[in-house]
Motif scaffolding. Structure first.
Motif, PDB file in Angstrom:
ATOM      1  N   ARG A 135       0.828  -1.204   0.000  1.00  0.00           N
ATOM      2  CA  ARG A 135       0.000   0.000   0.000  1.00  0.00           C
ATOM      3  C   ARG A 135       0.866   1.259   0.000  1.00  0.00           C
ATOM      4  NH1 ARG A 135      -5.227   1.393   1.026  1.00  0.00           N
ATOM      5  NH2 ARG A 135      -5.610   3.393   2.056  1.00  0.00           N
ATOM      6  N   GLU A 153     -14.111 -10.738   6.884  1.00  0.00           N
ATOM      7  CA  GLU A 153     -13.944  -9.375   7.393  1.00  0.00           C
ATOM      8  C   GLU A 153     -13.460  -9.393   8.841  1.00  0.00           C
ATOM      9  OE1 GLU A 153     -17.708  -7.529   6.626  1.00  0.00           O
ATOM     10  OE2 GLU A 153     -17.091  -6.879   4.625  1.00  0.00           O
ATOM     11  N   ARG A 157     -10.026  -7.734  10.307  1.00  0.00           N
ATOM     12  CA  ARG A 157      -9.968  -6.886  11.506  1.00  0.00           C
ATOM     13  C   ARG A 157      -8.923  -7.412  12.477  1.00  0.00           C
ATOM     14  NH1 ARG A 157     -15.717  -7.348  10.856  1.00  0.00           N
ATOM     15  NH2 ARG A 157     -16.572  -5.416   9.968  1.00  0.00           N
ATOM     16  N   ASN A 160      -5.987  -6.078  11.478  1.00  0.00           N
ATOM     17  CA  ASN A 160      -6.091  -4.622  11.521  1.00  0.00           C
ATOM     18  C   ASN A 160      -5.829  -3.982  10.154  1.00  0.00           C
ATOM     19  OD1 ASN A 160      -6.679  -2.258  12.948  1.00  0.00           O
ATOM     20  ND2 ASN A 160      -4.519  -1.818  13.328  1.00  0.00           N
ATOM     21  N   LEU A 162      -8.609  -4.265   7.555  1.00  0.00           N
ATOM     22  CA  LEU A 162      -9.850  -4.270   6.772  1.00  0.00           C
ATOM     23  C   LEU A 162     -10.079  -2.939   6.072  1.00  0.00           C
ATOM     24  CD1 LEU A 162     -12.417  -5.680   5.847  1.00  0.00           C
ATOM     25  CD2 LEU A 162     -13.526  -4.905   7.958  1.00  0.00           C
ATOM     26  N   GLU A 163      -9.901  -1.844   6.770  1.00  0.00           N
ATOM     27  CA  GLU A 163     -10.183  -0.531   6.192  1.00  0.00           C
ATOM     28  C   GLU A 163      -9.158  -0.127   5.142  1.00  0.00           C
ATOM     29  OE1 GLU A 163     -13.013   0.799   6.882  1.00  0.00           O
ATOM     30  OE2 GLU A 163     -13.400  -0.792   8.346  1.00  0.00           O
ATOM     31  N   GLN A 164      -8.012  -0.787   5.123  1.00  0.00           N
ATOM     32  CA  GLN A 164      -6.972  -0.438   4.144  1.00  0.00           C
ATOM     33  C   GLN A 164      -7.084  -1.243   2.848  1.00  0.00           C
ATOM     34  OE1 GLN A 164      -5.932  -0.822   7.655  1.00  0.00           O
ATOM     35  NE2 GLN A 164      -6.456   1.344   7.578  1.00  0.00           N
ATOM     36  N   ASP A 166      -8.459  -2.749  -0.666  1.00  0.00           N
ATOM     37  CA  ASP A 166      -9.195  -2.192  -1.798  1.00  0.00           C
ATOM     38  C   ASP A 166     -10.368  -3.065  -2.210  1.00  0.00           C
ATOM     39  OD1 ASP A 166      -7.496   0.222  -2.528  1.00  0.00           O
ATOM     40  OD2 ASP A 166      -5.985  -1.372  -2.511  1.00  0.00           O
TER      41      ASP A 166
END
Length: 248
Positions: A135, A153, A157, A160, A162-164, A166
């Motif tokens: 990334r 998902e 998490r 750590n 998940l939000e990163q 694509d």
């Protein structure tokens, strides 16, 4: 977005995205298989009786030597496992086909409700660090897995990340799961890239065949004794660790 040169072991390639399988690639597969199988087996036996342990193990591909890496437990999607369980219930006189499917679904729901993510999944060396490295260099990353979306998902998490990510593509999102190229095609559509711009990292034949069918780079990761011989004919390149993925 322009591609970057990424080294996968001894091979380098220009890619815009690296997609990862989950179990066996980012997490220890055997530990998860053993954990989830025990939960499912006990739920199954509570319905049919303790005398059918061997029938369950044969169905899932579990022998005295361990788990068949090409069998149902290792490769099949959750929905495929439910259908096969329904078939076993039907053979054992568990009722009509509709009833057997309902019972099988409930068995899997019961097991899932008991699963504790932090006990079931142990990350491998290099996860999640490889995601941060890719990334940082502007390379897309995501997950292509046969596992269910909710559990996938939760696993992300746990890392750590998940939000990163694509994309997270699971069987619920496509018409046909691995080894069909559908997952790769959907991810590429979401990112507006071509399959040739993607490398797929996975530990099984279905990962390699999915990648090759789509026209992506197939990167096999060796995770157990004998997997090198199995993956070599299917993969474009083999690595032994996520740490062998480098950006140059």
């Amino acid at each position: 977005m322009t591609g970057r040169t990424v080294c996968f072991g001894a091979m380098s390639a220009q890619v815009k995205c690296v997609a990862f399988d989950k179990d066996g690639t980012l997490f220890d597969a055997f530990g998860f298989w053993t954990y989830i199988d025990n939960l499912r087996k006990e739920a199954f036996l509570s319905v049919v009786g303790d005398g059918h342990r061997q029938a369950w193990s044969r169905l899932m591909g579990i022998t005295e030597d361990g788990v068949d890496h090409h069998g149902v437990l290792a490769v099949a999607s959750t929905q495929e496992e439910i259908i096969m369980t329904a078939g076993l219930l039907y053979q054992l006189g568990g009722g009509s086909w509709v009833q057997c499917k309902q019972i099988a679904s409930e068995i899997f729901r019961t097991a899932d409700a008991q699963l504790q993510i932090d006990l079931a999944f142990k990350r491998v060396e290099g996860a999640p660090e490889i995601f941060h490295a890719l990334r940082q260099e502007g390379i897309y990353t995501g997950i292509l897995t046969s596992d269910a979306l909710a559990r996938t998902e939760d696993c992300m998490r746990l890392l750590n990340i998940l939000e990163q990510l694509d994309f997270v593509i699971t069987p619920e999102k496509v018409q046909t799961g691995k080894p069909s190229p559908d997952m790769v095609h959907l991810a590429c559509e979401e990112l507006c890239i071509q399959p040739a711009d993607m490398a797929v990292v996975g530990d099984s034949i279905v990962d390699m065949r999915m990648a090759k069918a789509a026209g992506s780079l197939a990167v096999g990761i060796i995770t157990y004794e004998g997997s090198e011989e199995v993956l070599a004919p299917e993969a474009d390149v083999l690595i032994r660790s996520l740490n062998e993925i480098r950006i140059i």
